[in-house]
Design a protein around this motif. Sequence first.
Motif, PDB file in Angstrom:
ATOM      1  N   LEU A 103       4.194   7.354   2.263  1.00 37.69           N
ATOM      2  CA  LEU A 103       4.748   6.163   2.901  1.00 37.69           C
ATOM      3  C   LEU A 103       4.347   4.933   2.101  1.00 37.69           C
ATOM      4  CD1 LEU A 103       4.082   6.728   6.712  1.00 37.69           C
ATOM      5  CD2 LEU A 103       5.994   7.510   5.325  1.00 37.69           C
ATOM      6  N   LYS A 104       5.238   3.949   2.094  1.00 36.51           N
ATOM      7  CA  LYS A 104       4.946   2.672   1.457  1.00 36.51           C
ATOM      8  C   LYS A 104       4.877   1.614   2.552  1.00 36.51           C
ATOM      9  CE  LYS A 104       6.565  -0.391  -2.274  1.00 36.51           C
ATOM     10  NZ  LYS A 104       7.636  -0.582  -3.297  1.00 36.51           N
ATOM     11  N   PHE A 105       3.823   0.800   2.510  1.00 32.75           N
ATOM     12  CA  PHE A 105       3.616  -0.225   3.530  1.00 32.75           C
ATOM     13  C   PHE A 105       3.545  -1.614   2.904  1.00 32.75           C
ATOM     14  CE2 PHE A 105       1.565   3.590   5.275  1.00 32.75           C
ATOM     15  CZ  PHE A 105       2.023   3.609   6.587  1.00 32.75           C
ATOM     16  N   SER A 106       4.013  -2.604   3.658  1.00 29.53           N
ATOM     17  CA  SER A 106       3.737  -4.004   3.358  1.00 29.53           C
ATOM     18  C   SER A 106       2.819  -4.517   4.451  1.00 29.53           C
ATOM     19  CB  SER A 106       5.029  -4.835   3.326  1.00 29.53           C
ATOM     20  OG  SER A 106       5.760  -4.596   2.153  1.00 29.53           O
ATOM     21  N   VAL A 107       1.741  -5.180   4.055  1.00 21.62           N
ATOM     22  CA  VAL A 107       0.794  -5.730   5.023  1.00 21.62           C
ATOM     23  C   VAL A 107       0.785  -7.244   4.843  1.00 21.62           C
ATOM     24  CG1 VAL A 107      -1.583  -5.749   5.843  1.00 21.62           C
ATOM     25  CG2 VAL A 107      -0.599  -3.640   4.921  1.00 21.62           C
ATOM     26  N   ASP A 140      -4.164   1.051  11.303  1.00 26.13           N
ATOM     27  CA  ASP A 140      -2.768   0.876  11.719  1.00 26.13           C
ATOM     28  C   ASP A 140      -1.848   1.767  10.888  1.00 26.13           C
ATOM     29  OD1 ASP A 140      -3.383  -1.002  13.649  1.00 26.13           O
ATOM     30  OD2 ASP A 140      -3.072  -2.711  12.313  1.00 26.13           O
ATOM     31  N   MET A 141      -2.132   1.875   9.592  1.00 26.96           N
ATOM     32  CA  MET A 141      -1.324   2.735   8.723  1.00 26.96           C
ATOM     33  C   MET A 141      -1.382   4.179   9.196  1.00 26.96           C
ATOM     34  SD  MET A 141      -2.069   1.468   4.833  1.00 26.96           S
ATOM     35  CE  MET A 141      -2.393  -0.247   4.475  1.00 26.96           C
ATOM     36  N   LYS A 142      -2.585   4.645   9.549  1.00 28.50           N
ATOM     37  CA  LYS A 142      -2.748   6.034   9.998  1.00 28.50           C
ATOM     38  C   LYS A 142      -1.953   6.286  11.276  1.00 28.50           C
ATOM     39  CE  LYS A 142      -6.921   7.760   9.821  1.00 28.50           C
ATOM     40  NZ  LYS A 142      -8.400   7.859  10.024  1.00 28.50           N
ATOM     41  N   GLU A 143      -2.009   5.335  12.203  1.00 28.34           N
ATOM     42  CA  GLU A 143      -1.286   5.487  13.469  1.00 28.34           C
ATOM     43  C   GLU A 143       0.220   5.481  13.240  1.00 28.34           C
ATOM     44  OE1 GLU A 143      -0.763   3.109  17.724  1.00 28.34           O
ATOM     45  OE2 GLU A 143      -2.468   2.657  16.424  1.00 28.34           O
ATOM     46  N   PHE A 157       0.833  -1.203   0.000  1.00 24.75           N
ATOM     47  CA  PHE A 157       0.000   0.000   0.000  1.00 24.75           C
ATOM     48  C   PHE A 157       0.867   1.252   0.000  1.00 24.75           C
ATOM     49  CE2 PHE A 157      -2.718  -3.221   1.826  1.00 24.75           C
ATOM     50  CZ  PHE A 157      -3.983  -2.936   1.327  1.00 24.75           C
ATOM     51  N   TYR A 158       0.300   2.335  -0.531  1.00 23.56           N
ATOM     52  CA  TYR A 158       0.915   3.659  -0.455  1.00 23.56           C
ATOM     53  C   TYR A 158      -0.062   4.579   0.271  1.00 23.56           C
ATOM     54  CZ  TYR A 158       4.018   1.958  -4.169  1.00 23.56           C
ATOM     55  OH  TYR A 158       4.908   1.231  -4.900  1.00 23.56           O
TER      56      TYR A 158
END
Length: 205
Positions: free
Chosen positions: A153-157, A133-136, A94-95
Motif C-alpha cells: 500500500l502507498k500512503f500520503s500522511v 493508523d497505517m496498520k489499521e 510511505f509504503y
Amino acid sequence: PYTGNNSQAVLFTTDSSITKSIMADAKIPVLPHYRLGDEQPQPAHGRWHLRPVHGSDEDHAVTVESFEELQKAIVLKSLVGEFYAERHIHGRTFYAALLSTIQGMVVVGVAEENKDKSVNFTHLTGDILAVSDMKEIASKCARVFMLNGFAMLKFSVSDKGRVYVTDVDTRPVLTEDSIFCRACEKVGVSNTDILQVLITTAQKT
C-alpha cells in the motif's frame, strides 16, 4: 507475477480510479480525486497530481484556477493514455509491505519516500505516529479487496498526521532492491520467507 491475490483483487486494483471509489465507499480515507465524467470536485481550484488510470508511477503536478482548467489539463494528458487527477496535500509518502500470516494480512515493513524518490526504512516500533493508523487502514483494505499472499500500500500522511491511501498494489516488484523486499528485510523477513508465504498461499487456493 502470481502474488497470492485472486483475479478480482488484481482487476479492481489495476484501475486507480475504481480502486479509490471502492475505498471511499468502504470509508477508507482517500484524497479527493477526479476522473473525466465524475461529479465536479469542490473546490476545483488549486494543485492536483495527474496520474495514469492504469499502472505507472508517472506523476504531473498542475495548478488550476477553475474546474474547466482541471478538465482541460486531464484531456491534454489523456492524449497519451487515460489520466485522472488527485488532490495535492503537503505531507509525507510511505509504503507498507503486507504479508499473509495466521492472523491474516499484516504490515511487516514500512518505507518512507524522500523528496528525491529515495526511501528510508523504519521499524514499526519507531516514533512515526501514523504507523498505527497505517496498520489499521491496511487491515481494512485487505478485507475490502480480499488481499492474500502479499501486497503493498502507498500512503500520503498530511502535515497534521492524517493518513490517506493513494495506491493498492497487488503485484509488487520482488527484486532484491525493490521497496517491498527491502522493507521486509529491515524487519527480518527474508526473500525466502516471502517465497514460503507464496507457496503456502498457492497450496491453499
